[in-house]
Design a protein around this motif. Sequence first.
Motif, PDB file in Angstrom:
ATOM      1  N   ASP A  86       0.837  -1.191   0.000  1.00 14.92           N
ATOM      2  CA  ASP A  86       0.000   0.000   0.000  1.00 14.92           C
ATOM      3  C   ASP A  86       0.872   1.241   0.000  1.00 14.92           C
ATOM      4  N   VAL A  87       0.264   2.375  -0.421  1.00 15.59           N
ATOM      5  CA  VAL A  87       0.981   3.644  -0.427  1.00 15.59           C
ATOM      6  C   VAL A  87       1.348   4.069   0.986  1.00 15.59           C
ATOM      7  N   ARG A  88       0.527   3.686   1.961  1.00 14.54           N
ATOM      8  CA  ARG A  88       0.895   3.857   3.362  1.00 14.54           C
ATOM      9  C   ARG A  88       1.617   2.598   3.812  1.00 14.54           C
ATOM     10  N   ILE A  89       2.754   2.773   4.449  1.00 15.28           N
ATOM     11  CA  ILE A  89       3.599   1.601   4.705  1.00 15.28           C
ATOM     12  C   ILE A  89       3.727   1.257   6.182  1.00 15.28           C
ATOM     13  N   ASP A  90       2.935   1.918   7.037  1.00 18.60           N
ATOM     14  CA  ASP A  90       3.097   1.654   8.467  1.00 18.60           C
ATOM     15  C   ASP A  90       2.496   0.328   8.913  1.00 18.60           C
ATOM     16  N   ASN A  91       1.578  -0.261   8.126  1.00 21.93           N
ATOM     17  CA  ASN A  91       1.028  -1.545   8.558  1.00 21.93           C
ATOM     18  C   ASN A  91       1.748  -2.728   7.917  1.00 21.93           C
ATOM     19  N   SER A  92       2.753  -2.474   7.105  1.00 18.70           N
ATOM     20  CA  SER A  92       3.487  -3.573   6.478  1.00 18.70           C
ATOM     21  C   SER A  92       4.993  -3.499   6.732  1.00 18.70           C
ATOM     22  N   THR A  93       5.434  -2.458   7.450  1.00 23.51           N
ATOM     23  CA  THR A  93       6.856  -2.322   7.769  1.00 23.51           C
ATOM     24  C   THR A  93       7.015  -1.809   9.204  1.00 23.51           C
ATOM     25  N   THR A  94       8.254  -1.749   9.643  1.00 24.82           N
ATOM     26  CA  THR A  94       8.565  -1.227  10.978  1.00 24.82           C
ATOM     27  C   THR A  94       8.822   0.276  10.959  1.00 24.82           C
TER      28      THR A  94
END
Length: 788
Positions: A86-94
């Motif tokens: 996703d364009v927002r990356i806080d739920n897939s990365t640290t």
Amino acid sequence: MIRSLIFVSLFIHSTLAQNPSQSSPTKWQTLKGERPIVIARGGFSGLFPESSSFANQIAVSTGLPDMAVSCNLQLTKDGIGICLPDVRIDNSTTISSIYPKGQSTYKVNGQSLRGWFTVDYTSDQLLSNVTLMQNVYSRSNLFDGQLPISTVEDVTGIKPPKFWLNVPYEKFYIEHKLSPAAYIDTASKHMIINYISSPEIGFLKLMNSKVNKQKTKLIFQFLGLEDIEPTINHKYKSILQSIDSMIRPLVSGILVPKEYIWPVSNDGYLGEPTSLVDDAHKLGLEVYAYGFANDIPTSYDYNYDPTAEYTQFVDNSRFSVDGVLTDFPPTASEAIGEIISFLFLVLVIIQKPFIGGSGLTLPTLFSNAACFAHKKNESKPRKGAPLIISNNGASGIYAGSSDLAYQKAVEDGADIIDCSVQLSQDGVAFCLPSADLAGDTTAMLPFIDRKAVIPEIQPEEGVFSFDLTWNEIQTLQSQLVSPFGNSSIVRNPANKNKGNFVTLSEFLEFAKAKAVSGILINIENAAYIASHKSLDIVVKVATALTNATFDKQSTQKVLIQSDDTSVLSKFKGVPAYKRVLKIKEKIGDAPKASVDEIKKYADGVTIPRSSIVKVNDFFTVGFTNVVKEMHAANLTVYVYQLRNEYVSLAFDYFSDPIVEIATYVQAVQVDGLVTDFPGTASKYLRCPCTDTDPKANIPYAILPAEAGSLLSLIPPEIQPPAQAPAQPLDVKDVVDPPLPPLSKDNKTQETENLPQRGGSRSGLANAANVGFSLVAVMLLSLLLSFGS
């Protein structure tokens, strides 16, 4: 090198292409008549963080030879292409823990979104400091923080058979002075991109003039029907109605949510398929479906068997999609066709770090036969295969032990159908999973005044069969219940109260009429029923079997199962019967002394899964020696109970019940599978991919998971703490005391406890008793007056 070898060990269960010369192409109902392709969404994202190195490499290792690995393209601040969901990356990365003050708010396709965005960070900041996380929270988080973000070049560097690049936010990146089209134009000069998809018409128009259409297919992705396409600001629903004019000139195909093709009603059942695939094929467009995942509940029609859903889309009488986008590529590959050769996998990983680097050519290594597609009418003889034993009939689909559950079990290929015998208050023997009627019937509400706690049977209160007459029981309905309590994993609600109760004699006649391979009669609570209810369940069963002549025939197996050795002793004198000791407790070992004691009473054992495969925090750890120890003593071993629902499966089985079955059949070599879903076991055992004997000349084989291999990929310091080993089976736990005599305090059903409609507590029955007493007093008084 070591980790590569671990991959080999971990995925030895992937299918082997053993005899390509025996295969012949199968005609599919795809646009070009070719087999549908499997597209791995971010690699094997059902198990590992999306687009991680593990996910991508293992997807390639376990997928079909023409599969595609997909990447959702995101661009960093300095224009480097990376793969994230996703364009927002806080739920897939640290990212949020590395840069805690890095939140931003941006407009994305008309919506205001707050979070961490790739456009705020350079590639060095992300690739050097940030690691990946599993973004589906029901999946294991033990791989979180272990693997770096992958660039597009990282994914193509493993040389997947095909590469699929999805571009979901072209307009957003243009607004931030980044160009996905320019990035792709540069990247395509040194990598092969087989597919480019996007939900934005403007981007596809731009790419239409840039790509070589002989090498790269452009695909339009439909989002939700009510979502707005950002270029023309139309709902995707309206674009769907204008495919011919708006989409067909730009692309080779369309990528649609699977519900566009096969809708699922609000109550969870399949509706009629739409005409989308046929309509698109008539326009010359390929159709790819997305949204497939083994661990997300879909339609109840599939009965939690993910291969059933894949085959529904590729092997029905009307059409086949041209490909499926899935989080679990091994299962989709298993459903559709051949899987990568293990020999090929070993050579490639050992000789070269990337798939495709060995110099071997794919066409020489693969066959065209399919495991489950195009097999609806095929019935392969299962010589020497383990028995398929129903668990209260097909209790995953209909209420356990109902007539419909038994009919379905037979239809689905069960070898042995089972009856757990219960007794009513007036001595009628019938089949039901438990003596407690509260769970498997509607007894709790109408007979709440009969509820009781019987510690000898269970710690919870219940309404027990031996406290109700048969007439009272017949006023109830069967009830299909979920074994997972109050979770969202429920079983076939449309069938919840379908099906009738079955008496033991009716069950036996049904088994004879259907000519099943055999029956299993399960007897429990015999001692309590005898001592407290004056009912002899052993005599009831023995008499019913004799009346049905099962004691004098050899064509059908008769398995007498009990957790009580004293019950089994009662059937010792009948050669036609095989006695089976049910061991309910989890055991870690079966010492010879204990096994020798079992042999005095039984010909075989039924043991729980946990006594065979050691599992810790949903990861398999290893196998016990229990089956080998039982087999060494010539005892047959049945494992119970297998279920399809992914919440009952270790991660090593890929949320796929077929892999678990393969593990018990091939790695453990049990003699029988006790299952709530006989159809799934039958499908596996009858498919052409189960025989691992090289002389069988099969195209390939589905092999088991290797216990402990998946957990070995996780650093020791974050692995779940080791569990204490299960206790070995003790001799004193094998032998039970003799059955007690029938209690004298309770009246026997033959003399005093005749069936009464409405039950012994009926108001009409009580009134009749009072009336009889008054008449007796009046007659006695009259006689006395005459005598005086």
